[in-house]
Design a protein around this motif. Structure first.
Motif, PDB file in Angstrom:
ATOM      1  N   TRP A   1       4.273 -38.798 -40.755  1.00 57.65           N
ATOM      2  CA  TRP A   1       4.609 -38.958 -42.172  1.00 57.65           C
ATOM      3  C   TRP A   1       5.672 -37.973 -42.654  1.00 57.65           C
ATOM      4  O   TRP A   1       5.805 -37.743 -43.853  1.00 57.65           O
ATOM      5  CB  TRP A   1       3.346 -38.811 -43.034  1.00 57.65           C
ATOM      6  CG  TRP A   1       2.191 -39.602 -42.522  1.00 57.65           C
ATOM      7  CD1 TRP A   1       0.980 -39.119 -42.121  1.00 57.65           C
ATOM      8  CD2 TRP A   1       2.121 -41.024 -42.339  1.00 57.65           C
ATOM      9  NE1 TRP A   1       0.180 -40.142 -41.696  1.00 57.65           N
ATOM     10  CE2 TRP A   1       0.854 -41.328 -41.813  1.00 57.65           C
ATOM     11  CE3 TRP A   1       3.025 -42.061 -42.564  1.00 57.65           C
ATOM     12  CZ2 TRP A   1       0.455 -42.616 -41.519  1.00 57.65           C
ATOM     13  CZ3 TRP A   1       2.628 -43.350 -42.256  1.00 57.65           C
ATOM     14  CH2 TRP A   1       1.354 -43.623 -41.742  1.00 57.65           C
ATOM     15  N   THR A   2       6.473 -37.416 -41.754  1.00 56.92           N
ATOM     16  CA  THR A   2       7.460 -36.419 -42.172  1.00 56.92           C
ATOM     17  C   THR A   2       8.488 -36.976 -43.154  1.00 56.92           C
ATOM     18  O   THR A   2       9.028 -36.229 -43.971  1.00 56.92           O
ATOM     19  CB  THR A   2       8.197 -35.791 -40.966  1.00 56.92           C
ATOM     20  OG1 THR A   2       8.780 -36.831 -40.196  1.00 56.92           O
ATOM     21  CG2 THR A   2       7.257 -34.957 -40.123  1.00 56.92           C
ATOM     22  N   ASP A   3       8.740 -38.263 -43.096  1.00 57.22           N
ATOM     23  CA  ASP A   3       9.715 -38.836 -44.028  1.00 57.22           C
ATOM     24  C   ASP A   3       9.142 -39.038 -45.432  1.00 57.22           C
ATOM     25  O   ASP A   3       9.879 -39.279 -46.379  1.00 57.22           O
ATOM     26  CB  ASP A   3      10.273 -40.161 -43.490  1.00 57.22           C
ATOM     27  CG  ASP A   3       9.218 -41.234 -43.327  1.00 57.22           C
ATOM     28  OD1 ASP A   3       8.073 -40.900 -42.957  1.00 57.22           O
ATOM     29  OD2 ASP A   3       9.531 -42.416 -43.568  1.00 57.22           O
ATOM     30  N   LEU A   4       7.827 -38.910 -45.585  1.00 53.41           N
ATOM     31  CA  LEU A   4       7.195 -39.118 -46.889  1.00 53.41           C
ATOM     32  C   LEU A   4       6.989 -37.829 -47.679  1.00 53.41           C
ATOM     33  O   LEU A   4       6.915 -37.865 -48.906  1.00 53.41           O
ATOM     34  CB  LEU A   4       5.833 -39.797 -46.727  1.00 53.41           C
ATOM     35  CG  LEU A   4       5.834 -41.233 -46.234  1.00 53.41           C
ATOM     36  CD1 LEU A   4       4.402 -41.739 -46.095  1.00 53.41           C
ATOM     37  CD2 LEU A   4       6.636 -42.126 -47.166  1.00 53.41           C
ATOM     38  N   PHE A   5       6.857 -36.708 -46.973  1.00 49.59           N
ATOM     39  CA  PHE A   5       6.492 -35.465 -47.635  1.00 49.59           C
ATOM     40  C   PHE A   5       7.506 -34.362 -47.339  1.00 49.59           C
ATOM     41  O   PHE A   5       8.053 -34.290 -46.245  1.00 49.59           O
ATOM     42  CB  PHE A   5       5.082 -35.022 -47.205  1.00 49.59           C
ATOM     43  CG  PHE A   5       4.044 -36.060 -47.546  1.00 49.59           C
ATOM     44  CD1 PHE A   5       3.590 -36.201 -48.847  1.00 49.59           C
ATOM     45  CD2 PHE A   5       3.556 -36.910 -46.577  1.00 49.59           C
ATOM     46  CE1 PHE A   5       2.662 -37.182 -49.170  1.00 49.59           C
ATOM     47  CE2 PHE A   5       2.617 -37.890 -46.883  1.00 49.59           C
ATOM     48  CZ  PHE A   5       2.172 -38.018 -48.189  1.00 49.59           C
ATOM     49  N   THR A   6       7.724 -33.522 -48.319  1.00 50.83           N
ATOM     50  CA  THR A   6       8.689 -32.430 -48.191  1.00 50.83           C
ATOM     51  C   THR A   6       8.085 -31.266 -47.415  1.00 50.83           C
ATOM     52  O   THR A   6       6.865 -31.202 -47.215  1.00 50.83           O
ATOM     53  CB  THR A   6       9.112 -31.922 -49.581  1.00 50.83           C
ATOM     54  OG1 THR A   6       7.975 -31.301 -50.202  1.00 50.83           O
ATOM     55  CG2 THR A   6       9.663 -33.041 -50.455  1.00 50.83           C
ATOM     56  N   ASP A   7       8.930 -30.346 -47.030  1.00 50.92           N
ATOM     57  CA  ASP A   7       8.448 -29.127 -46.376  1.00 50.92           C
ATOM     58  C   ASP A   7       7.494 -28.376 -47.295  1.00 50.92           C
ATOM     59  O   ASP A   7       6.489 -27.839 -46.836  1.00 50.92           O
ATOM     60  CB  ASP A   7       9.622 -28.219 -45.991  1.00 50.92           C
ATOM     61  CG  ASP A   7      10.445 -28.778 -44.840  1.00 50.92           C
ATOM     62  OD1 ASP A   7       9.957 -29.678 -44.119  1.00 50.92           O
ATOM     63  OD2 ASP A   7      11.586 -28.310 -44.665  1.00 50.92           O
TER      64      ASP A   7
ATOM     65  N   PRO B   1      -0.709 -45.658 -59.728  1.00 51.52           N
ATOM     66  CA  PRO B   1       0.744 -45.763 -59.557  1.00 51.52           C
ATOM     67  C   PRO B   1       1.241 -44.943 -58.361  1.00 51.52           C
ATOM     68  O   PRO B   1       0.856 -43.799 -58.182  1.00 51.52           O
ATOM     69  CB  PRO B   1       1.296 -45.182 -60.861  1.00 51.52           C
ATOM     70  CG  PRO B   1       0.170 -45.250 -61.831  1.00 51.52           C
ATOM     71  CD  PRO B   1      -1.089 -45.150 -61.028  1.00 51.52           C
ATOM     72  N   GLY B   2       2.039 -45.586 -57.534  1.00 53.47           N
ATOM     73  CA  GLY B   2       2.617 -44.898 -56.378  1.00 53.47           C
ATOM     74  C   GLY B   2       1.720 -44.883 -55.155  1.00 53.47           C
ATOM     75  O   GLY B   2       2.114 -44.401 -54.099  1.00 53.47           O
ATOM     76  N   GLY B   3       0.508 -45.395 -55.302  1.00 49.78           N
ATOM     77  CA  GLY B   3      -0.400 -45.501 -54.167  1.00 49.78           C
ATOM     78  C   GLY B   3      -0.803 -44.165 -53.568  1.00 49.78           C
ATOM     79  O   GLY B   3      -0.782 -43.125 -54.219  1.00 49.78           O
ATOM     80  N   ALA B   4      -1.153 -44.202 -52.300  1.00 54.18           N
ATOM     81  CA  ALA B   4      -1.676 -43.030 -51.603  1.00 54.18           C
ATOM     82  C   ALA B   4      -0.653 -41.904 -51.497  1.00 54.18           C
ATOM     83  O   ALA B   4      -1.006 -40.728 -51.569  1.00 54.18           O
ATOM     84  CB  ALA B   4      -2.178 -43.415 -50.218  1.00 54.18           C
ATOM     85  N   THR B   5       0.618 -42.246 -51.346  1.00 55.03           N
ATOM     86  CA  THR B   5       1.645 -41.208 -51.222  1.00 55.03           C
ATOM     87  C   THR B   5       1.727 -40.383 -52.497  1.00 55.03           C
ATOM     88  O   THR B   5       1.700 -39.145 -52.460  1.00 55.03           O
ATOM     89  CB  THR B   5       3.017 -41.826 -50.890  1.00 55.03           C
ATOM     90  OG1 THR B   5       2.895 -42.614 -49.698  1.00 55.03           O
ATOM     91  CG2 THR B   5       4.064 -40.766 -50.680  1.00 55.03           C
ATOM     92  N   ALA B   6       1.802 -41.043 -53.637  1.00 54.01           N
ATOM     93  CA  ALA B   6       1.856 -40.333 -54.919  1.00 54.01           C
ATOM     94  C   ALA B   6       0.560 -39.572 -55.176  1.00 54.01           C
ATOM     95  O   ALA B   6       0.580 -38.445 -55.682  1.00 54.01           O
ATOM     96  CB  ALA B   6       2.135 -41.308 -56.054  1.00 54.01           C
ATOM     97  N   ALA B   7      -0.558 -40.162 -54.797  1.00 57.85           N
ATOM     98  CA  ALA B   7      -1.849 -39.498 -54.986  1.00 57.85           C
ATOM     99  C   ALA B   7      -1.923 -38.220 -54.154  1.00 57.85           C
ATOM    100  O   ALA B   7      -2.408 -37.189 -54.618  1.00 57.85           O
ATOM    101  CB  ALA B   7      -2.984 -40.449 -54.613  1.00 57.85           C
TER     102      ALA B   7
END
Length: 104
Positions: free
Chosen positions: A82-88, A40-46
């Motif tokens: 990928w800055t829009d995908l992950f938080t600081d 679930p959520g693919g690579a980003t969630a993983a």
């Protein structure tokens, strides 16, 4: 903005699949990561799950020993692309994991 994020998530998935192909070409099949990114959520969630984990994965250690920091999910998270995908905080966790793993 949500459409951009969805598009970025798809691109991140593709980039991760390409990294897996490169790992396989080096003789390493990151089976745990493959299973995670197909969930679930693919690579980003993983990636987020890995960053929250206090455990250092054997695949991460193997890639570092092979001199292939560039193929770690931690390095991918730090990429400006990928800055829009992950938080600081997620990027800080990725950097911390790389530093702890000896990948400077």
């Amino acid at each position: 903005m949500p459409e951009t994020r969805t598009s970025s998530a798809r691109e991140f998935q593709i980039a991760c699949e390409q990294a897996v192909a490169e790992c396989r070409a080096l003789g390493y099949a990151p089976t745990a990561w493959i299973a995670m990114m197909r969930g679930p959520g693919g690579a980003t969630a993983a990636a987020r799950r890995l960053l929250r984990s206090g455990d250092v994965q054997s695949g991460f250690e193997r890639l570092i020993r092979m001199g292939r920091r560039d193929l770690t999910i931690e390095q991918a998270v730090l990429a400006e692309r990928w800055t829009d995908l992950f938080t600081d905080d997620e990027r800080a966790a990725a950097l911390w994991r790389l530093e702890q793993g000896g990948a400077r």
